[in-house]
Design a protein around this motif. Structure first.
Motif, short mmCIF file in Angstrom:
data_model
loop_
_atom_site.label_atom_id
_atom_site.label_comp_id
_atom_site.label_asym_id
_atom_site.label_seq_id
_atom_site.Cartn_x
_atom_site.Cartn_y
_atom_site.Cartn_z
N UNK A 1 0.92 -1.36 -0.02
CA UNK A 1 0.01 -0.07 0.00
C UNK A 1 0.75 1.22 0.17
N UNK A 2 2.11 1.23 0.67
CA UNK A 2 3.03 2.28 0.83
C UNK A 2 3.47 2.54 -0.66
N UNK A 3 3.76 1.79 -1.47
CA UNK A 3 4.21 1.91 -2.71
C UNK A 3 3.22 2.17 -3.63
N UNK A 4 1.77 2.08 -3.47
CA UNK A 4 0.81 2.30 -4.37
C UNK A 4 0.65 3.91 -4.49
N UNK A 5 -0.33 4.24 -5.50
CA UNK A 5 -0.57 5.69 -5.91
C UNK A 5 -1.26 6.22 -4.67
N UNK A 6 -2.18 5.46 -4.05
CA UNK A 6 -2.87 6.21 -2.74
C UNK A 6 -2.31 6.16 -1.47
N UNK A 7 -1.18 5.91 -1.52
CA UNK A 7 -0.39 6.11 -0.23
C UNK A 7 -0.70 7.36 0.55
N UNK A 8 -0.54 8.23 -0.22
CA UNK A 8 -0.72 9.51 0.73
C UNK A 8 -2.12 9.63 1.40
N UNK A 9 -3.14 9.06 0.74
CA UNK A 9 -4.43 9.31 1.21
C UNK A 9 -4.78 8.43 2.42
N UNK A 10 -4.04 7.37 2.33
CA UNK A 10 -4.06 6.08 3.50
C UNK A 10 -3.27 6.64 4.74
N UNK B 1 -2.48 9.73 5.68
CA UNK B 1 -3.29 10.85 6.06
C UNK B 1 -4.51 10.33 7.05
N UNK B 2 -5.10 9.26 6.50
CA UNK B 2 -6.44 8.58 7.27
C UNK B 2 -5.88 7.98 8.32
N UNK B 3 -4.63 7.44 8.42
CA UNK B 3 -3.94 6.49 9.48
C UNK B 3 -3.85 7.48 10.47
N UNK B 4 -3.33 8.76 10.34
CA UNK B 4 -2.91 9.67 11.46
C UNK B 4 -4.25 10.03 12.35
N UNK B 5 -5.47 9.91 11.70
CA UNK B 5 -6.67 10.21 12.18
C UNK B 5 -7.32 8.81 13.07
N UNK B 6 -7.04 7.75 12.64
CA UNK B 6 -7.60 6.58 13.25
C UNK B 6 -6.68 5.68 13.77
N UNK B 7 -5.44 5.82 14.02
CA UNK B 7 -4.41 5.07 14.31
C UNK B 7 -4.39 4.90 16.00
N UNK B 8 -4.52 3.56 16.65
CA UNK B 8 -4.30 3.46 17.90
C UNK B 8 -3.06 3.04 18.48
N UNK B 9 -2.79 3.16 19.77
CA UNK B 9 -1.59 2.71 20.53
C UNK B 9 -1.89 1.61 21.58
#
Length: 259
Positions: free
Chosen positions: A79-88, A90-98
């Motif tokens: 996914x990090x190498x795909x064209x939509x990497x930047x979108x996902x 940015x989304x991860x920064x809002x829904x990431x959990x620790x």
């Protein structure tokens, strides 16, 4: 003689009322109100000192150290190498959990068939409740909202089904385990700590916490934070009850008013 005749027909309280003197009952009530005002002021002072301690800045440590492990999500390599990497990303920064654990395996003890076994902790990306989803403070864009679906789940606390909005492509993220490093520590203000400890000692030694909570919040609020060892069992000096302390305080104030 004429004045003495009228004096004999009045009680002490009636005469004090006519002469605009404070009766004994009024003095006691004023002393009680003054005592309660002092307790309210003491509680407000304690909260303000707590806030000052909370707002103290962080100080970097000379030598950082590891305290267990932390686990969060990252983009999968493809996914990090795909064209939509930047979108996902940015989304991860809002829904990431620790999650944090002293063990790298992130397993917890669970009882099964009268035996204790270790099972791995479940961790998912953030889900949104119905209230959060409809809130104006939600940071998700319309494009990001399209990647969530509505799901009903039984809530044992409320005994009913509750609606959640769940991310529909969790496979795009994988868990990453890394050491949890302590690099900063909270600044310590010795004078501030002394003031907080003095107030806490006074409240605990005289067993005033329940009375303060009733004055401020309407109930004693039996918080576990305050359920400490009974101070009367620690030292015989603290064996006086709140009623005895209050009665002593009332007597002293009445004497001062009389002077």
């Amino acid at each position: 003689m004429h004045d003495n005749f009228f004096m004999e027909n009045y009680t002490v309280n009636e005469y004090a009322l006519c002469a605009r003197f404070k009766s004994k009952r009024r003095k006691k009530r004023l002393v009680k109100e003054d005592f309660e005002k002092q307790l309210i002021h003491l509680r407000k002072l304690e909260v303000s000192l707590w806030n000052k301690r909370r707002d103290l800045p962080l100080v970097p440590l000379e030598v950082s150290y590891q305290k267990g492990w932390q686990r969060n999500f990252k983009l999968r390599d493809d996914v990090a190498r795909s064209g939509e990497a930047s979108f996902y990303k940015e989304l991860l920064e809002k829904i990431n959990t620790w999650q944090f654990s002293p063990e790298k395996s992130f397993k917890k003890k669970k009882k099964r068939k009268r035996r204790h076994v270790y099972v791995e902790k479940i961790q998912t990306v953030k889900e949104f409740s119905e209230w959060e989803w409809k809130s104006s403070k939600l940071e998700l864009t319309e494009k990001e909202k399209a990647h969530f679906y509505k799901r009903e789940r039984w809530c044992s606390n409320f005994k009913r089904y509750k609606i959640h909005y769940v991310f529909n492509e969790p496979w795009r993220y994988v868990l990453r385990v890394s050491p949890y490093m302590i690099t900063h520590t909270k600044m310590v203000d010795c004078d501030l700590e002394c003031e907080i400890q003095l107030i806490d000692n006074y409240i605990v030694n005289h067993n005033l916490r329940d009375k303060i909570n009733r004055l401020m919040y309407g109930s004693s609020l039996k918080w576990s934070y305050y359920e400490k060892e009974n101070p009367k069992e620690i030292s015989p000096i603290k064996n006086k009850s709140l009623h005895e302390l209050y009665q002593q305080y009332v007597d002293e104030m009445i004497e001062n008013h009389g002077k």
